[in-house]
Design an enzyme around this catalytic site. Structure first.
Site, PDB file in Angstrom:
ATOM      1  N   ASP A   1     -33.159 -27.103   0.132  1.00  0.00           N
ATOM      2  CA  ASP A   1     -32.402 -25.569   0.097  1.00  0.00           C
ATOM      3  C   ASP A   1     -31.297 -25.388  -1.307  1.00  0.00           C
ATOM      4  O   ASP A   1     -31.211 -26.427  -2.008  1.00  0.00           O
ATOM      5  CB  ASP A   1     -31.133 -25.786   1.340  1.00  0.00           C
ATOM      6  CG  ASP A   1     -31.902 -25.374   2.430  1.00  0.00           C
ATOM      7  OD1 ASP A   1     -33.464 -25.300   2.640  1.00  0.00           O
ATOM      8  OD2 ASP A   1     -31.186 -25.333   3.606  1.00  0.00           O
TER       9      ASP A   1
ATOM     10  N   ARG B   1     -39.124 -21.090  -3.463  1.00  0.00           N
ATOM     11  CA  ARG B   1     -38.783 -20.125  -2.553  1.00  0.00           C
ATOM     12  C   ARG B   1     -37.610 -19.408  -3.069  1.00  0.00           C
ATOM     13  O   ARG B   1     -36.552 -19.747  -3.114  1.00  0.00           O
ATOM     14  CB  ARG B   1     -38.206 -20.837  -1.174  1.00  0.00           C
ATOM     15  CG  ARG B   1     -37.824 -20.108  -0.035  1.00  0.00           C
ATOM     16  CD  ARG B   1     -37.233 -20.477   1.312  1.00  0.00           C
ATOM     17  NE  ARG B   1     -36.141 -21.231   1.046  1.00  0.00           N
ATOM     18  CZ  ARG B   1     -35.850 -22.519   1.667  1.00  0.00           C
ATOM     19  NH1 ARG B   1     -36.605 -23.210   2.319  1.00  0.00           N
ATOM     20  NH2 ARG B   1     -34.339 -22.857   1.614  1.00  0.00           N
TER      21      ARG B   1
HETATM   22  C1  LIG Z   1     -36.584 -18.569   4.824  1.00  0.00           C
HETATM   23  C2  LIG Z   1     -35.132 -18.420   4.112  1.00  0.00           C
HETATM   24  C3  LIG Z   1     -34.461 -19.423   3.491  1.00  0.00           C
HETATM   25  C4  LIG Z   1     -33.430 -19.368   2.925  1.00  0.00           C
HETATM   26  N1  LIG Z   1     -32.837 -20.333   2.228  1.00  0.00           N
HETATM   27  C5  LIG Z   1     -31.627 -19.869   1.390  1.00  0.00           C
HETATM   28  C6  LIG Z   1     -31.229 -21.104   0.789  1.00  0.00           C
HETATM   29  O1  LIG Z   1     -31.503 -22.157   0.610  1.00  0.00           O
HETATM   30  N2  LIG Z   1     -30.069 -20.695  -0.169  1.00  0.00           N
HETATM   31  C7  LIG Z   1     -29.430 -19.350   0.082  1.00  0.00           C
HETATM   32  O2  LIG Z   1     -28.448 -19.153  -0.777  1.00  0.00           O
HETATM   33  N3  LIG Z   1     -29.933 -18.449   0.943  1.00  0.00           N
HETATM   34  C8  LIG Z   1     -30.960 -18.751   1.498  1.00  0.00           C
HETATM   35  N4  LIG Z   1     -31.558 -17.690   2.315  1.00  0.00           N
HETATM   36  C9  LIG Z   1     -30.655 -16.603   2.885  1.00  0.00           C
HETATM   37  C10 LIG Z   1     -30.922 -15.398   1.758  1.00  0.00           C
HETATM   38  O3  LIG Z   1     -30.192 -15.950   0.483  1.00  0.00           O
HETATM   39  C11 LIG Z   1     -30.087 -14.049   2.315  1.00  0.00           C
HETATM   40  O4  LIG Z   1     -28.983 -14.104   2.307  1.00  0.00           O
HETATM   41  C12 LIG Z   1     -30.902 -13.772   3.380  1.00  0.00           C
HETATM   42  O5  LIG Z   1     -32.171 -13.692   3.734  1.00  0.00           O
HETATM   43  C13 LIG Z   1     -30.718 -12.091   3.623  1.00  0.00           C
HETATM   44  O6  LIG Z   1     -31.412 -11.469   2.504  1.00  0.00           O
HETATM   45  P1  LIG Z   1     -32.734 -10.513   2.599  1.00  0.00           P
HETATM   46  O7  LIG Z   1     -33.510 -10.807   1.333  1.00  0.00           O
HETATM   47  O8  LIG Z   1     -33.090 -10.573   3.655  1.00  0.00           O
HETATM   48  O9  LIG Z   1     -32.247  -9.219   2.109  1.00  0.00           O
HETATM   49  P2  LIG Z   1     -30.978  -7.931   2.593  1.00  0.00           P
HETATM   50  O10 LIG Z   1     -30.954  -6.975   1.801  1.00  0.00           O
HETATM   51  O11 LIG Z   1     -29.892  -8.859   2.788  1.00  0.00           O
HETATM   52  O12 LIG Z   1     -31.522  -7.491   3.968  1.00  0.00           O
HETATM   53  C14 LIG Z   1     -32.651  -6.752   4.178  1.00  0.00           C
HETATM   54  C15 LIG Z   1     -32.717  -6.261   5.669  1.00  0.00           C
HETATM   55  O13 LIG Z   1     -33.144  -7.461   6.517  1.00  0.00           O
HETATM   56  C16 LIG Z   1     -32.367  -7.444   7.656  1.00  0.00           C
HETATM   57  N5  LIG Z   1     -31.351  -8.468   7.566  1.00  0.00           N
HETATM   58  C17 LIG Z   1     -31.205  -9.281   6.605  1.00  0.00           C
HETATM   59  N6  LIG Z   1     -30.377 -10.506   7.091  1.00  0.00           N
HETATM   60  C18 LIG Z   1     -30.110 -10.038   8.367  1.00  0.00           C
HETATM   61  C19 LIG Z   1     -29.146 -10.730   9.195  1.00  0.00           C
HETATM   62  N7  LIG Z   1     -28.441 -11.952   9.068  1.00  0.00           N
HETATM   63  N8  LIG Z   1     -29.339 -10.139  10.670  1.00  0.00           N
HETATM   64  C20 LIG Z   1     -29.859  -9.144  10.782  1.00  0.00           C
HETATM   65  N9  LIG Z   1     -30.676  -8.561   9.939  1.00  0.00           N
HETATM   66  C21 LIG Z   1     -30.826  -8.973   8.616  1.00  0.00           C
HETATM   67  C22 LIG Z   1     -31.496  -6.074   7.850  1.00  0.00           C
HETATM   68  O14 LIG Z   1     -32.421  -5.322   8.333  1.00  0.00           O
HETATM   69  C23 LIG Z   1     -31.375  -5.743   6.143  1.00  0.00           C
HETATM   70  O15 LIG Z   1     -31.306  -4.537   5.857  1.00  0.00           O
HETATM   71  C24 LIG Z   1     -32.771 -17.878   3.026  1.00  0.00           C
HETATM   72  C25 LIG Z   1     -33.223 -16.764   3.687  1.00  0.00           C
HETATM   73  C26 LIG Z   1     -34.884 -16.856   4.165  1.00  0.00           C
HETATM   74  C27 LIG Z   1     -35.268 -15.940   4.715  1.00  0.00           C
END
Ligand SMILES: Cc1cc2nc3c(=O)[nH]c(=O)nc-3n(C[C@H](O)[C@H](O)[C@H](O)COP(=O)(O)OP(=O)(O)OC[C@H]3O[C@@H](n4cnc5c(N)ncnc54)[C@H](O)[C@@H]3O)c2cc1C
Length: 309
Positions: free
Chosen positions: A132, A182
């Site tokens: 991560d 990732r």
């Molecule tokens: C597999 C995976 C591993 C990850 N590992 C890390 C890591 O190691 N370090 C790190 O900093 N971050 C990590 N993240 C979190 C990432 O940085 C984002 O904060 C998170 O994925 C939300 O961003 P998004 O790309 O989904 O886009 P966004 O623009 O935030 O969301 C797009 C759409 O997805 C939906 N959505 C997003 N988040 C949520 C939520 N919490 N609840 C409900 N609906 C939601 C909503 O409909 C939103 O409109 C990880 C995420 C994933 C999926």
């Protein structure tokens, strides 16, 4: 960045709430949307269920900023044991680990020793190992240790965050070494000196980085291309781009979090995409859960609703 996001991310760092937030019954009820339970067995049941839907899994035991050596040792022992249990269960479920949970704040060589042991065990189990990415102050050390690990273990990947200005250079370096990437947007509260403050800039950078990940160089180096996002517009744009250059799954994958965009996970799978879901478990979920609320402040309504049962 929205005020609600800033406030929720500040709450995630509050030491008192980190220790006591998980005891509040209404918060416990609300978190169940994002994790199947606190135990490894809860995670395993959920991973087996997603496997029947054609969706692979990634797992993580929640915890970060461990300050006690014995606790870091116990975390490493836990991961060693459960990697074997997953192998015995015969499902595809890859570990994803935070270095500060393995003792990085105490001693970087302690964390690296644990990381090496986990990579060896994952390799013996035929599994990939994910690292991560945490706050921006940890990026250099995380990438250093990942590069060192890659010298010995081929199947390792690291998370990179599209909100950081530096990620373009990091991506070039990491992917050219065949380390898996990732790509995520980034979940922490970062200052404007290191990260794009505007969401639209983060989204645009994400797409540009995604296209770089799918280009000839990283592919020739064997870097696994994983897009960790629930953003359906971005997913559509990435799929269109991949198609335009003749790339098909499993040359690239989408990873999402348990409990988020479940319908889209199934739709994408049925449409031929390679999809995994990251399933979290463990007792130390408060800061992680606050970051999930911050991603979509509308989620706070789930907490409010669960306050009234
Ligand atoms: C597999 C995976 C591993 C990850 N590992 C890390 C890591 O190691 N370090 C790190 O900093 N971050 C990590 N993240 C979190 C990432 O940085 C984002 O904060 C998170 O994925 C939300 O961003 P998004 O790309 O989904 O886009 P966004 O623009 O935030 O969301 C797009 C759409 O997805 C939906 N959505 C997003 N988040 C949520 C939520 N919490 N609840 C409900 N609906 C939601 C909503 O409909 C939103 O409109 C990880 C995420 C994933 C999926």
């Amino acid at each position: 960045m929205s005020v609600a996001r800033t406030v929720l991310l500040k709450i995630s760092d509050n030491q008192w709430l980190r220790a006591n937030g998980t005891k509040m019954p209404f918060v416990r009820r609300a978190v169940s949307k994002f994790m199947p339970g606190e135990s490894f067995d809860d995670m395993l049941v959920a991973a087996k269920a997603t496997a029947t839907e054609g969706i692979g899994a990634v797992f993580t035991r929640l915890g970060e900023n461990v300050k006690d050596r014995a606790e870091a040792d116990a975390v490493a022992r836990h991961y060693l044991e459960v990697i074997d249990r997953i192998r015995a269960a015969g499902i595809s479920c890859e570990p994803s680990i935070k270095l500060t949970q393995l003792g990085l704040d105490i001693d970087r060589e302690l964390a690296f020793g644990h990381l090496r042991a986990l990579a060896a065990r994952a390799q013996a189990a035929g599994s990939y190992l994910w690292i991560d990415m945490e706050q921006s102050s940890y990026v250099d050390v995380t990438l250093d240790l990942t590069r060192r690990l890659k010298h010995e273990f081929p199947a390792v990947g690291v998370c990179l965050q599209a909100y950081l200005f530096r990620t373009r250079q990091d991506l070039e370096d990491v992917a050219s070494r065949g380390i898996g990437v990732r790509l995520v947007k980034g979940a922490y509260n970062e200052p404007a000196s290191v990260a794009f403050p505007k969401k639209s800039d983060v989204d645009a950078n994400y797409l540009a980085l995604a296209q770089a990940m799918l280009s000839a160089g990283p592919r020739a180096a064997g870097s696994r291309a994983v897009f960790g996002t629930h953003d359906l517009d971005l997913i559509g744009a990435i799929r269109n781009h991949a198609q335009s250059i003749g790339l098909k799954p499993p040359a690239y994958e989408f990873h999402m979090l348990y409990g988020i965009q479940k319908a889209a996970q199934l739709r994408l799978t049925q449409d031929g995409a390679a999809v995994r879901v990251l399933i979290a478990y463990g007792e130390y979920w408060f800061p992680w859960y606050m970051r999930r609320l911050a991603e979509r402040p509308a989620n706070v309504w789930f907490v409010a609703k669960s306050l009234f049962g």
